[in-house]
Design a protein around this motif. Sequence first.
Motif, PDB file in Angstrom:
ATOM      1  N   ASN A   1     -11.030 -10.103   0.721  1.00 50.05           N
ATOM      2  CA  ASN A   1     -11.745  -9.542   1.869  1.00 50.05           C
ATOM      3  C   ASN A   1     -12.020  -8.049   1.702  1.00 50.05           C
ATOM      4  O   ASN A   1     -12.396  -7.387   2.666  1.00 50.05           O
ATOM      5  CB  ASN A   1     -10.944  -9.788   3.151  1.00 50.05           C
ATOM      6  N   ASN A   2     -11.825  -7.543   0.471  1.00 47.31           N
ATOM      7  CA  ASN A   2     -12.136  -6.147   0.140  1.00 47.31           C
ATOM      8  C   ASN A   2     -11.344  -5.144   0.972  1.00 47.31           C
ATOM      9  O   ASN A   2     -11.849  -4.074   1.331  1.00 47.31           O
ATOM     10  CB  ASN A   2     -13.642  -5.883   0.286  1.00 47.31           C
ATOM     11  N   TYR A   3     -10.092  -5.479   1.273  1.00 47.63           N
ATOM     12  CA  TYR A   3      -9.239  -4.535   1.977  1.00 47.63           C
ATOM     13  C   TYR A   3      -8.980  -3.313   1.082  1.00 47.63           C
ATOM     14  O   TYR A   3      -8.770  -3.446  -0.123  1.00 47.63           O
ATOM     15  CB  TYR A   3      -7.896  -5.170   2.317  1.00 47.63           C
ATOM     16  N   SER A   4      -8.956  -2.160   1.673  1.00 44.79           N
ATOM     17  CA  SER A   4      -8.523  -0.962   0.973  1.00 44.79           C
ATOM     18  C   SER A   4      -7.022  -1.047   0.705  1.00 44.79           C
ATOM     19  O   SER A   4      -6.329  -1.927   1.242  1.00 44.79           O
ATOM     20  CB  SER A   4      -8.819   0.272   1.812  1.00 44.79           C
ATOM     21  N   MET A   5      -6.506  -0.106  -0.086  1.00 42.38           N
ATOM     22  CA  MET A   5      -5.064  -0.086  -0.337  1.00 42.38           C
ATOM     23  C   MET A   5      -4.294   0.087   0.962  1.00 42.38           C
ATOM     24  O   MET A   5      -3.286  -0.592   1.209  1.00 42.38           O
ATOM     25  CB  MET A   5      -4.715   1.037  -1.316  1.00 42.38           C
ATOM     26  N   ASN A   6      -4.783   0.974   1.844  1.00 44.30           N
ATOM     27  CA  ASN A   6      -4.104   1.190   3.122  1.00 44.30           C
ATOM     28  C   ASN A   6      -4.162  -0.043   4.018  1.00 44.30           C
ATOM     29  O   ASN A   6      -3.190  -0.389   4.695  1.00 44.30           O
ATOM     30  CB  ASN A   6      -4.698   2.385   3.853  1.00 44.30           C
ATOM     31  N   ALA A   7      -5.312  -0.704   4.037  1.00 41.49           N
ATOM     32  CA  ALA A   7      -5.437  -1.909   4.861  1.00 41.49           C
ATOM     33  C   ALA A   7      -4.568  -3.039   4.308  1.00 41.49           C
ATOM     34  O   ALA A   7      -3.982  -3.815   5.077  1.00 41.49           O
ATOM     35  CB  ALA A   7      -6.897  -2.347   4.927  1.00 41.49           C
ATOM     36  N   THR A   8      -4.496  -3.133   2.994  1.00 41.53           N
ATOM     37  CA  THR A   8      -3.621  -4.133   2.380  1.00 41.53           C
ATOM     38  C   THR A   8      -2.173  -3.854   2.748  1.00 41.53           C
ATOM     39  O   THR A   8      -1.420  -4.768   3.126  1.00 41.53           O
ATOM     40  CB  THR A   8      -3.793  -4.125   0.847  1.00 41.53           C
ATOM     41  N   ARG A   9      -1.769  -2.591   2.643  1.00 44.26           N
ATOM     42  CA  ARG A   9      -0.411  -2.223   3.040  1.00 44.26           C
ATOM     43  C   ARG A   9      -0.151  -2.583   4.500  1.00 44.26           C
ATOM     44  O   ARG A   9       0.893  -3.148   4.847  1.00 44.26           O
ATOM     45  CB  ARG A   9      -0.197  -0.724   2.821  1.00 44.26           C
ATOM     46  N   ALA A  10      -1.103  -2.272   5.354  1.00 45.07           N
ATOM     47  CA  ALA A  10      -0.931  -2.543   6.781  1.00 45.07           C
ATOM     48  C   ALA A  10      -0.758  -4.028   7.052  1.00 45.07           C
ATOM     49  O   ALA A  10       0.010  -4.427   7.937  1.00 45.07           O
ATOM     50  CB  ALA A  10      -2.117  -1.989   7.566  1.00 45.07           C
ATOM     51  N   SER A  11      -1.473  -4.865   6.298  1.00 44.60           N
ATOM     52  CA  SER A  11      -1.371  -6.312   6.538  1.00 44.60           C
ATOM     53  C   SER A  11       0.038  -6.831   6.261  1.00 44.60           C
ATOM     54  O   SER A  11       0.464  -7.829   6.842  1.00 44.60           O
ATOM     55  CB  SER A  11      -2.389  -7.065   5.678  1.00 44.60           C
ATOM     56  N   PHE A  12       0.765  -6.142   5.383  1.00 45.19           N
ATOM     57  CA  PHE A  12       2.145  -6.526   5.093  1.00 45.19           C
ATOM     58  C   PHE A  12       3.157  -5.769   5.949  1.00 45.19           C
ATOM     59  O   PHE A  12       4.157  -6.336   6.388  1.00 45.19           O
ATOM     60  CB  PHE A  12       2.467  -6.250   3.613  1.00 45.19           C
ATOM     61  N   GLU A  13       2.906  -4.478   6.174  1.00 46.92           N
ATOM     62  CA  GLU A  13       3.963  -3.602   6.680  1.00 46.92           C
ATOM     63  C   GLU A  13       3.830  -3.165   8.124  1.00 46.92           C
ATOM     64  O   GLU A  13       4.819  -2.767   8.744  1.00 46.92           O
ATOM     65  CB  GLU A  13       4.028  -2.332   5.817  1.00 46.92           C
ATOM     66  N   GLN A  14       2.627  -3.205   8.681  1.00 44.47           N
ATOM     67  CA  GLN A  14       2.389  -2.479   9.932  1.00 44.47           C
ATOM     68  C   GLN A  14       3.278  -2.941  11.076  1.00 44.47           C
ATOM     69  O   GLN A  14       3.894  -2.124  11.768  1.00 44.47           O
ATOM     70  CB  GLN A  14       0.922  -2.587  10.329  1.00 44.47           C
ATOM     71  N   VAL A  15       3.370  -4.265  11.296  1.00 43.72           N
ATOM     72  CA  VAL A  15       4.126  -4.756  12.450  1.00 43.72           C
ATOM     73  C   VAL A  15       5.611  -4.465  12.274  1.00 43.72           C
ATOM     74  O   VAL A  15       6.257  -3.890  13.171  1.00 43.72           O
ATOM     75  CB  VAL A  15       3.878  -6.260  12.659  1.00 43.72           C
ATOM     76  N   LEU A  16       6.171  -4.843  11.138  1.00 41.45           N
ATOM     77  CA  LEU A  16       7.585  -4.602  10.896  1.00 41.45           C
ATOM     78  C   LEU A  16       7.872  -3.099  10.864  1.00 41.45           C
ATOM     79  O   LEU A  16       8.872  -2.635  11.410  1.00 41.45           O
ATOM     80  CB  LEU A  16       8.030  -5.262   9.588  1.00 41.45           C
ATOM     81  N   GLY A  17       6.966  -2.333  10.213  1.00 43.21           N
ATOM     82  CA  GLY A  17       7.165  -0.889  10.139  1.00 43.21           C
ATOM     83  C   GLY A  17       7.238  -0.242  11.496  1.00 43.21           C
ATOM     84  O   GLY A  17       8.065   0.648  11.742  1.00 43.21           O
ATOM     85  N   SER A  18       6.384  -0.692  12.408  1.00 39.50           N
ATOM     86  CA  SER A  18       6.398  -0.110  13.754  1.00 39.50           C
ATOM     87  C   SER A  18       7.687  -0.435  14.491  1.00 39.50           C
ATOM     88  O   SER A  18       8.158   0.337  15.336  1.00 39.50           O
ATOM     89  CB  SER A  18       5.202  -0.605  14.556  1.00 39.50           C
ATOM     90  N   MET A  19       8.297  -1.573  14.151  1.00 33.57           N
ATOM     91  CA  MET A  19       9.543  -1.966  14.804  1.00 33.57           C
ATOM     92  C   MET A  19      10.733  -1.121  14.345  1.00 33.57           C
ATOM     93  O   MET A  19      11.668  -0.895  15.104  1.00 33.57           O
ATOM     94  CB  MET A  19       9.827  -3.451  14.536  1.00 33.57           C
ATOM     95  N   ILE A  20      10.679  -0.719  13.080  1.00 30.17           N
ATOM     96  CA  ILE A  20      11.831  -0.005  12.525  1.00 30.17           C
ATOM     97  C   ILE A  20      11.562   1.478  12.310  1.00 30.17           C
ATOM     98  O   ILE A  20      12.380   2.182  11.723  1.00 30.17           O
ATOM     99  CB  ILE A  20      12.306  -0.649  11.213  1.00 30.17           C
ATOM    100  N   GLY A  21      10.397   1.938  12.771  1.00 27.34           N
ATOM    101  CA  GLY A  21      10.155   3.372  12.755  1.00 27.34           C
ATOM    102  C   GLY A  21       9.350   3.890  11.595  1.00 27.34           C
ATOM    103  O   GLY A  21       9.238   5.111  11.411  1.00 27.34           O
ATOM    104  N   TYR A  22       8.756   2.983  10.772  1.00 25.25           N
ATOM    105  CA  TYR A  22       7.873   3.411   9.688  1.00 25.25           C
ATOM    106  C   TYR A  22       6.470   2.951  10.001  1.00 25.25           C
ATOM    107  O   TYR A  22       6.242   1.770  10.222  1.00 25.25           O
ATOM    108  CB  TYR A  22       8.314   2.813   8.349  1.00 25.25           C
TER     109      TYR A  22
END
Length: 383
Positions: free
Chosen positions: A358-379
């Motif tokens: 889907n042509n995600y950027s590196m940041n968008a790819t990272r967000a698809s893996f990390e964003q929800v969990l990261g927001s829960m634990i402070g990253y």
Amino acid sequence: MRSFLAGALCLSVLASAAPTLSVRDVPQTEFLNVTYSSSSGSLHNSSLPNVLILATGGTIAGSSTSSEDDTHYQAGVIGVAALVAAVPDLLNISNIDGVQFANKNSGDITSADVLQLSKLINYALCRSHSNYTGAVVTHGTDTLEETAFTLDITLSCSKPIVIVGAMRPATATSADGPGNLLEAVTVAVDPRAKGRGALIVLNDRIGQAWYTIKRNANTLETFGAPEQGFVGGLLSYTPFWYYPATRPTFKQTFKIAAINTLPAVEIIYAHESYNPKLIKDAISDGAQGIVIAGTGAGDESLAAEPYIAAAVAQGVPVVISTKINVGCVVPSAGSDTIAAGFLNPVKSRIQLQYALANNYSMNATRASFEQVLGSMIGYGASG
């Protein structure tokens, strides 16, 4: 108690596929290449829901010359018509259309196969005026969790997909396939299955595809979500649910209409003294993404760090999962790699493929893996 023994044993002598039959919705079924249908003639019951079964092979369609053999059989021998014929009770709960999508060992199922399978299922279930209540996919257990995960993250409507298999071939004395298939169709027509995405049904258990993994190479009680648990089960072939339909917290979904091919993503398995040059070699061979099945909670060796850094510098995303298969790789602030969270290596590979497709950027790819969990634990993870 229902007995499936006679039906299971007769499978070995039934034809591998039935001729195409006339059906009610000709354009839909012709596109799907329906090879079995109970939707016409005396078998059709207008008061029952309609289910599409897509057969891909595997142990559930396996056959052996001995009823005692459940290890050296040939997978992917029996066709969808024979699978349905062995479980006549199916036609008491639904009208069935069957598609022989493939008939092989699940280790031979490719990512391209599953992309096409998902497109067919989305067409069948999610198009306007679809007459299917749900779909069932019969599949070999070796890669069942991978196919189920893909179908889960690419389904575009609320209708259920149920993935089912067997740990014993159809010719075994105690074959589990017929009972599993009946339970799968029963779940597919249950109104309470809507909104749960793809479900895996085997051995009286219902699991969400996003969480469920294969936990044992041999036993019937093999699929499950060790930490998250099951969403329901079946008692006397009647589904029950532990809680209402809910979306897994960390689940991402991806569009597939414009995807025709998937980028190569390789998994590198970490172990004592593993050769991290494999990362460089994989990229040289065309890999557009790397997943490392790390030790512990996704630990990386010091020797691997320069190879990982070089990959990221080339714009190749590197996702760190864990070979332990259960547990979490936690996002780290400032890391060049992407944390897989609760996704095991094979599911991480699939999610990375669809992000790249889907042509995600590196940041968008990272967000698809990390964003929800990261927001829960402070990253945080930028999108």
